[in-house]
Write a protein that holds these residues in place. Structure first.
Motif, PDB file in Angstrom:
ATOM      1  N   LEU A 268       0.183   4.985  -6.826  1.00 31.96           N
ATOM      2  CA  LEU A 268       1.369   5.842  -6.733  1.00 31.96           C
ATOM      3  C   LEU A 268       1.880   5.987  -5.310  1.00 31.96           C
ATOM      4  O   LEU A 268       3.073   6.259  -5.103  1.00 31.96           O
ATOM      5  N   THR A 269       1.021   5.826  -4.322  1.00 32.09           N
ATOM      6  CA  THR A 269       1.444   5.997  -2.924  1.00 32.09           C
ATOM      7  C   THR A 269       1.521   4.670  -2.169  1.00 32.09           C
ATOM      8  O   THR A 269       1.547   4.662  -0.941  1.00 32.09           O
ATOM      9  N   SER A 270       1.570   3.566  -2.898  1.00 30.88           N
ATOM     10  CA  SER A 270       1.598   2.245  -2.249  1.00 30.88           C
ATOM     11  C   SER A 270       2.988   1.642  -2.177  1.00 30.88           C
ATOM     12  O   SER A 270       3.180   0.614  -1.527  1.00 30.88           O
ATOM     13  N   GLY A 271       3.962   2.255  -2.862  1.00 31.60           N
ATOM     14  CA  GLY A 271       5.278   1.645  -2.957  1.00 31.60           C
ATOM     15  C   GLY A 271       5.378   0.660  -4.096  1.00 31.60           C
ATOM     16  O   GLY A 271       6.342  -0.098  -4.178  1.00 31.60           O
TER      17      GLY A 271
ATOM     18  N   ILE B  16       8.596   3.851  -0.690  1.00 31.47           N
ATOM     19  CA  ILE B  16       7.947   4.968  -0.018  1.00 31.47           C
ATOM     20  C   ILE B  16       8.974   5.869   0.653  1.00 31.47           C
ATOM     21  O   ILE B  16       8.815   7.088   0.710  1.00 31.47           O
ATOM     22  N   VAL B  17      10.083   5.287   1.138  1.00 31.82           N
ATOM     23  CA  VAL B  17      11.091   6.072   1.839  1.00 31.82           C
ATOM     24  C   VAL B  17      11.749   7.095   0.921  1.00 31.82           C
ATOM     25  O   VAL B  17      12.309   8.094   1.385  1.00 31.82           O
ATOM     26  N   ASN B  18      11.700   6.902  -0.402  1.00 37.57           N
ATOM     27  CA  ASN B  18      12.284   7.844  -1.342  1.00 37.57           C
ATOM     28  C   ASN B  18      11.339   8.974  -1.709  1.00 37.57           C
ATOM     29  O   ASN B  18      11.733   9.897  -2.427  1.00 37.57           O
TER      30      ASN B  18
ATOM     31  N   ASN C 248      -3.458   5.171   2.729  1.00 35.68           N
ATOM     32  CA  ASN C 248      -3.689   4.334   1.557  1.00 35.68           C
ATOM     33  C   ASN C 248      -3.737   2.868   1.972  1.00 35.68           C
ATOM     34  O   ASN C 248      -2.715   2.289   2.346  1.00 35.68           O
ATOM     35  N   PRO C 249      -4.903   2.233   1.888  1.00 35.12           N
ATOM     36  CA  PRO C 249      -4.979   0.806   2.286  1.00 35.12           C
ATOM     37  C   PRO C 249      -4.147  -0.105   1.406  1.00 35.12           C
ATOM     38  O   PRO C 249      -3.692  -1.163   1.852  1.00 35.12           O
ATOM     39  N   LEU C 250      -3.934   0.275   0.141  1.00 33.81           N
ATOM     40  CA  LEU C 250      -3.140  -0.569  -0.753  1.00 33.81           C
ATOM     41  C   LEU C 250      -1.692  -0.661  -0.293  1.00 33.81           C
ATOM     42  O   LEU C 250      -1.022  -1.659  -0.565  1.00 33.81           O
ATOM     43  N   ARG C 251      -1.213   0.349   0.404  1.00 30.54           N
ATOM     44  CA  ARG C 251       0.154   0.310   0.936  1.00 30.54           C
ATOM     45  C   ARG C 251       0.357  -0.936   1.800  1.00 30.54           C
ATOM     46  O   ARG C 251       1.360  -1.641   1.686  1.00 30.54           O
ATOM     47  N   TYR C 252      -0.586  -1.210   2.671  1.00 35.02           N
ATOM     48  CA  TYR C 252      -0.465  -2.326   3.610  1.00 35.02           C
ATOM     49  C   TYR C 252      -0.669  -3.670   2.900  1.00 35.02           C
ATOM     50  O   TYR C 252       0.037  -4.641   3.186  1.00 35.02           O
ATOM     51  N   TYR C 253      -1.615  -3.688   1.970  1.00 34.69           N
ATOM     52  CA  TYR C 253      -1.859  -4.940   1.251  1.00 34.69           C
ATOM     53  C   TYR C 253      -0.678  -5.290   0.340  1.00 34.69           C
ATOM     54  O   TYR C 253      -0.355  -6.465   0.152  1.00 34.69           O
TER      55      TYR C 253
END
Length: 365
Positions: free
Chosen positions: A294-297, A302-304, A316-321
């Motif tokens: 939910l917090t990875s985009g 994410i900007v919304n 959240n590491p998944l955001r970057y991956y």
């Protein structure tokens, strides 16, 4: 020690092969999720980061730019940058649209001649790109009516980058790949060690000459292999079934996935130290996965999200991956464009895996 690790790896792989439910989880579940999520998910779009190239630099062009940014749709993130850096800006996710105003904008407009205004759109997310295009056309029509009271003297010429077919599945499938490798590797590594504790074989392993490093390595490497196998199946299915083009480097994607696995396997190892049963391990892993997704985009930009939640996403590491997988697959991004995300993943991997290793060693002692 190497023979011990290989023996543990062989044992883990045999356990997975003999468990039919685990085989379904690893090989059938990803295909179902790819089919369902690849076709079903859509998102709304607001606050579109936009670069502006104003070659006219007149009061009329500035008024047109102001009209574009009057609502809650377009946000000027870069004004009058270098044209040669346009593609790099898209790859580095600095903006998702670029507005190009020609030098004869005001002259042709006042003479009621057709004016061609360029709009480059990041087509990685087909849904967002289509909505962005619609917003731009709507604002141009409103500007025409206000200025000249005649319809459409401005003609918007658009070029869809990275996803010219405007297929939303091109955006969703790379995200699903990132989600699958996160959930599967974290869940398998957490449940495997807890399963040993439940059936009593963990205590038997502890009284053998097997060292803690050999035990951890022997337990985690098989799930890293399964993670790569899972990712390969999902990628091949996406490319062959959905026809998704792969623009970047396969070697780079697999190399960065190897770095990311230190994080997911570390999370699974940590969960195994705070749970007593497989049900508990599955619940903790599911909770982590929901937060990560939910917090990875993955579902929405994410900007919304609310500003407070946007700051939480940095944890959240998944955001970057997620950015890495989509960037490599769709845009052909390289290390130069992805180095902030790569550095973040390395830091997460070192901190999480080392912390989990130390906690597990303390628990065993």
């Amino acid at each position: 020690m190497i023979q011990t690790i290989l023996a543990l790896m062989k044992k883990e792989l045999y356990q997975v092969i003999r468990d039919r439910n685990m085989l379904r989880l690893i090989f059938i579940s990803p295909i179902i999720q790819l089919l369902v999520l690849g076709y079903a998910i859509n998102t709304d779009v607001k606050k579109i980061d936009t670069a502006v190239y104003d070659f006219d630099r007149s009061s009329l062009s500035r008024e047109y730019i102001k009209a574009k940014t009057a609502g809650d749709y377009f946000v000027i993130s870069s004004e009058n940058p270098t044209v040669l850096d346009a593609e790099l800006g898209f790859k580095e996710n600095l903006y998702t649209a670029a507005l190009i105003i020609p030098n004869d904008f005001s002259e042709n407009f006042t003479k009621k001649k057709p004016v061609e205004v360029g709009l480059l759109i990041d087509g990685s997310n087909a849904n967002s790109a289509s909505i962005t295009s619609g917003y731009a056309e709507m604002i141009a029509m409103q500007f025409n009516r206000r200025q000249l009271a005649i319809p459409e003297p401005i003609v918007m010429r658009q070029q869809m980058l990275y996803n010219p077919e405007s297929e939303s599945v091109y955006f969703m499938v790379p995200g699903i790949v990132a989600v699958l490798i996160t959930m599967i590797t974290a869940m398998l590594s957490s449940m495997a060690i807890v399963r040993e504790r439940e059936i009593g074989t963990l205590e038997q392993l502890m009284v053998t000459p097997i060292t803690v490093p050999a035990l951890i390595i022997g337990k985690t490497i098989p799930f890293a292999i399964l993670g790569f196998l899972e990712m390969s199946i999902a990628l091949l299915f996406g490319v062959l079934w959905f026809g998704i083009p792969f623009a970047g480097s396969w070697t780079l994607l697999y190399g960065l996935t190897f770095i990311y696995l230190f994080t997911t396997l570390g999370v699974g190892l940590f969960i195994s130290t705070v749970t007593q049963t497989q049900q508990q391990a599955m619940f903790y892993t599911w909770f982590f996965s929901i937060f990560a997704i939910l917090t990875s985009g993955f579902f929405s930009p994410i900007v919304n999200m609310p500003e407070a939640v946007q700051y939480i996403t940095y944890l959240n590491p998944l955001r970057y991956y997620m950015i890495i997988v989509r960037g490599i697959m769709m845009k052909g991004a390289t290390v130069e464009a992805l180095y902030p995300e790569i550095i973040a993943m390395i830091i997460f991997g070192i901190v999480i895996f080392t912390s989990s290793w130390l906690r597990y060693s303390k628990r065993v002692s």
